[in-house]
Design a protein around this motif. Structure first.
Motif, PDB file in Angstrom:
ATOM      1  N   HIS A  38      30.428  39.107  24.852  1.00 34.70           N
ATOM      2  CA  HIS A  38      29.997  39.947  23.725  1.00 34.70           C
ATOM      3  C   HIS A  38      28.979  41.000  24.152  1.00 34.70           C
ATOM      4  CE1 HIS A  38      25.999  38.059  23.353  1.00 34.70           C
ATOM      5  NE2 HIS A  38      26.615  36.923  23.678  1.00 34.70           N
ATOM      6  N   GLY A  39      28.710  41.928  23.257  1.00 36.66           N
ATOM      7  CA  GLY A  39      27.730  42.974  23.500  1.00 36.66           C
ATOM      8  C   GLY A  39      26.313  42.507  23.281  1.00 36.66           C
ATOM      9  N   GLY A  40      25.370  43.419  23.516  1.00 32.09           N
ATOM     10  CA  GLY A  40      23.959  43.061  23.371  1.00 32.09           C
ATOM     11  C   GLY A  40      23.094  44.300  23.310  1.00 32.09           C
ATOM     12  N   SER A  41      21.929  44.237  23.951  1.00 31.35           N
ATOM     13  CA  SER A  41      20.952  45.308  23.910  1.00 31.35           C
ATOM     14  C   SER A  41      20.600  45.754  25.322  1.00 31.35           C
ATOM     15  CB  SER A  41      19.673  44.834  23.207  1.00 31.35           C
ATOM     16  OG  SER A  41      19.948  44.319  21.922  1.00 31.35           O
ATOM     17  N   GLU A  42      20.015  46.934  25.407  1.00 33.31           N
ATOM     18  CA  GLU A  42      19.585  47.413  26.718  1.00 33.31           C
ATOM     19  C   GLU A  42      18.460  46.545  27.271  1.00 33.31           C
ATOM     20  OE1 GLU A  42      18.156  51.565  28.936  1.00 33.31           O
ATOM     21  OE2 GLU A  42      18.582  51.537  26.777  1.00 33.31           O
ATOM     22  N   HIS A  43      17.486  46.221  26.405  1.00 30.03           N
ATOM     23  CA  HIS A  43      16.369  45.371  26.808  1.00 30.03           C
ATOM     24  C   HIS A  43      16.093  44.357  25.698  1.00 30.03           C
ATOM     25  CE1 HIS A  43      15.421  48.041  30.159  1.00 30.03           C
ATOM     26  NE2 HIS A  43      15.482  49.062  29.317  1.00 30.03           N
ATOM     27  N   TYR A  58      19.877  35.675  27.550  1.00 29.63           N
ATOM     28  CA  TYR A  58      19.140  36.696  26.813  1.00 29.63           C
ATOM     29  C   TYR A  58      20.110  37.668  26.162  1.00 29.63           C
ATOM     30  CZ  TYR A  58      15.677  35.037  30.197  1.00 29.63           C
ATOM     31  OH  TYR A  58      14.879  34.257  30.993  1.00 29.63           O
ATOM     32  N   ARG A  59      19.647  38.339  25.144  1.00 29.24           N
ATOM     33  CA  ARG A  59      20.466  39.317  24.442  1.00 29.24           C
ATOM     34  C   ARG A  59      20.569  40.632  25.204  1.00 29.24           C
ATOM     35  NH1 ARG A  59      18.782  39.914  18.345  1.00 29.24           N
ATOM     36  NH2 ARG A  59      19.137  37.671  18.543  1.00 29.24           N
ATOM     37  N   ALA A  96      17.526  43.452  36.567  1.00 29.09           N
ATOM     38  CA  ALA A  96      17.808  42.011  36.514  1.00 29.09           C
ATOM     39  C   ALA A  96      19.279  41.745  36.193  1.00 29.09           C
ATOM     40  CB  ALA A  96      16.916  41.328  35.479  1.00 29.09           C
ATOM     41  N   ALA A  97      19.890  42.645  35.409  1.00 26.32           N
ATOM     42  CA  ALA A  97      21.308  42.504  35.035  1.00 26.32           C
ATOM     43  C   ALA A  97      21.610  41.069  34.600  1.00 26.32           C
ATOM     44  CB  ALA A  97      22.210  42.930  36.192  1.00 26.32           C
ATOM     45  N   ASP A  98      20.813  40.569  33.673  1.00 28.66           N
ATOM     46  CA  ASP A  98      20.877  39.147  33.320  1.00 28.66           C
ATOM     47  C   ASP A  98      22.259  38.665  32.894  1.00 28.66           C
ATOM     48  OD1 ASP A  98      18.211  38.251  33.854  1.00 28.66           O
ATOM     49  OD2 ASP A  98      17.525  39.384  32.112  1.00 28.66           O
ATOM     50  N   PRO A  99      22.997  39.396  32.041  1.00 28.34           N
ATOM     51  CA  PRO A  99      24.314  38.879  31.640  1.00 28.34           C
ATOM     52  C   PRO A  99      25.286  38.746  32.813  1.00 28.34           C
ATOM     53  CG  PRO A  99      23.591  40.593  30.132  1.00 28.34           C
ATOM     54  CD  PRO A  99      22.657  40.628  31.296  1.00 28.34           C
ATOM     55  N   ALA A 100      25.226  39.682  33.760  1.00 29.29           N
ATOM     56  CA  ALA A 100      26.110  39.592  34.920  1.00 29.29           C
ATOM     57  C   ALA A 100      25.755  38.395  35.794  1.00 29.29           C
ATOM     58  CB  ALA A 100      26.044  40.883  35.729  1.00 29.29           C
ATOM     59  N   VAL A 101      24.466  38.148  35.953  1.00 24.53           N
ATOM     60  CA  VAL A 101      24.017  36.967  36.700  1.00 24.53           C
ATOM     61  C   VAL A 101      24.521  35.698  36.018  1.00 24.53           C
ATOM     62  CG1 VAL A 101      21.984  35.629  37.388  1.00 24.53           C
ATOM     63  CG2 VAL A 101      22.000  38.122  37.682  1.00 24.53           C
ATOM     64  N   ASP A 102      24.417  35.675  34.677  1.00 30.68           N
ATOM     65  CA  ASP A 102      24.859  34.497  33.918  1.00 30.68           C
ATOM     66  C   ASP A 102      26.359  34.280  34.050  1.00 30.68           C
ATOM     67  OD1 ASP A 102      22.246  34.240  33.141  1.00 30.68           O
ATOM     68  OD2 ASP A 102      22.550  34.980  31.108  1.00 30.68           O
ATOM     69  N   LEU A 103      27.129  35.366  33.969  1.00 30.72           N
ATOM     70  CA  LEU A 103      28.583  35.233  34.067  1.00 30.72           C
ATOM     71  C   LEU A 103      28.986  34.727  35.450  1.00 30.72           C
ATOM     72  CD1 LEU A 103      31.454  35.510  33.114  1.00 30.72           C
ATOM     73  CD2 LEU A 103      31.309  37.991  33.473  1.00 30.72           C
TER      74      LEU A 103
END
Length: 245
Positions: A23-28, A66-67, A73-80
């Motif tokens: 899903h989508g999210g926010s820049e920060h 995180y949203r 940090a590119a958190d969603p990519a790290v999570d995926l």
């Protein structure tokens, strides 16, 4: 902070394929995404479309810590990537489908050896986004009226990929905005067709054009899109959560 994971909406006992919706999210943002956020709810009709197209596959919703993307940090990519690494060995192929920030996420992780296709819907691909050696088939689709993420940037990224030898199909979705609520039937058809081809024995070839119009199958109706979200959410509850870390 909740560790990254997958909310499974369908899990056939003998499934060896997984279709993962990002899903989508926010820049920060360091806020915790929740199941009733609009960005996550928008993915539910795609889960129904996938179930009809490939009933033998498992279907899951990616759940980030995180949203926000949160810069370098590119958190969603790290999570995926953590989820793809941690999936049980029985899951051999994963089709990635992402919207907006989720589109950026599936592109960033689309070179993982388990990936069997990448579909990015209205992806957020800013100038200078690093190229990833995506595992075909690869399709991008973007609404022509999108003012949140730039369809021109999507085409530019696709052309950079093509220059490296990666085949990419790009669809221009006429009269559509970022929320993908005006042509729900056409978006669902794209998701179903792409998934069936990616997990089929003979995937379709990419087109050579910069972009082409997405075929129109149904009438334009934002009311129908909202209703389909509500119906899909009720028909496909979360069955279980797979968590890493």
């Amino acid at each position: 902070m909740t560790p990254p994971g997958v909310d499974l909406l369908r899990h056939p006992v003998e499934a060896t394929d997984l279709v993962l919706l990002a899903h989508g999210g926010s820049e920060h943002s360091s806020a915790d995404p929740h199941l009733w956020s609009g960005a996550i709810l928008r993915m539910w009709p795609f889960a129904e479309a996938v179930r009809s197209a490939v009933p033998e596959a498992a279907i899951g919703l990616m759940r980030y810590r995180y949203r926000g993307w949160n810069g370098a940090a590119a958190d969603p990519a790290v999570d995926l990537r953590a989820v793809l690494d941690g999936l049980p060995p029985v899951i051999r192929r994963v089709v990635l489908i992402g919207h907006s920030m989720g589109g950026r996420t599936v592109v960033a992780a689309g070179d993982h050896p388990r990936v069997a296709g990448v579909l990015a819907l209205a992806p957020w691909l800013p100038d200078g986004e690093p190229l990833t050696a995506l595992r075909p088939p690869v399709t991008f689709a973007h609404g022509t009226l999108d003012t949140i993420t730039d369809p021109r940037a999507t085409t530019a990224y696709a052309n950079r990929l093509r220059a490296t030898g990666t085949p990419v199909t790009v669809y221009a979705v006429e009269a559509e905005t970022h929320g993908m609520l005006h042509r729900p039937t056409d978006w669902n058809a794209l998701v179903a067709t792409f998934t069936a081809n990616a997990l089929g024995s003979v995937p379709t070839s990419a087109t050579g054009a910069d972009s082409e119009p997405l075929p129109q199958y149904g009438r334009r109706s934002s009311a129908a899109a909202v209703l389909s979200i509500a119906v899909a959410r009720l028909r496909m509850p979360v069955l279980e959560r797979f968590q890493v870390g």
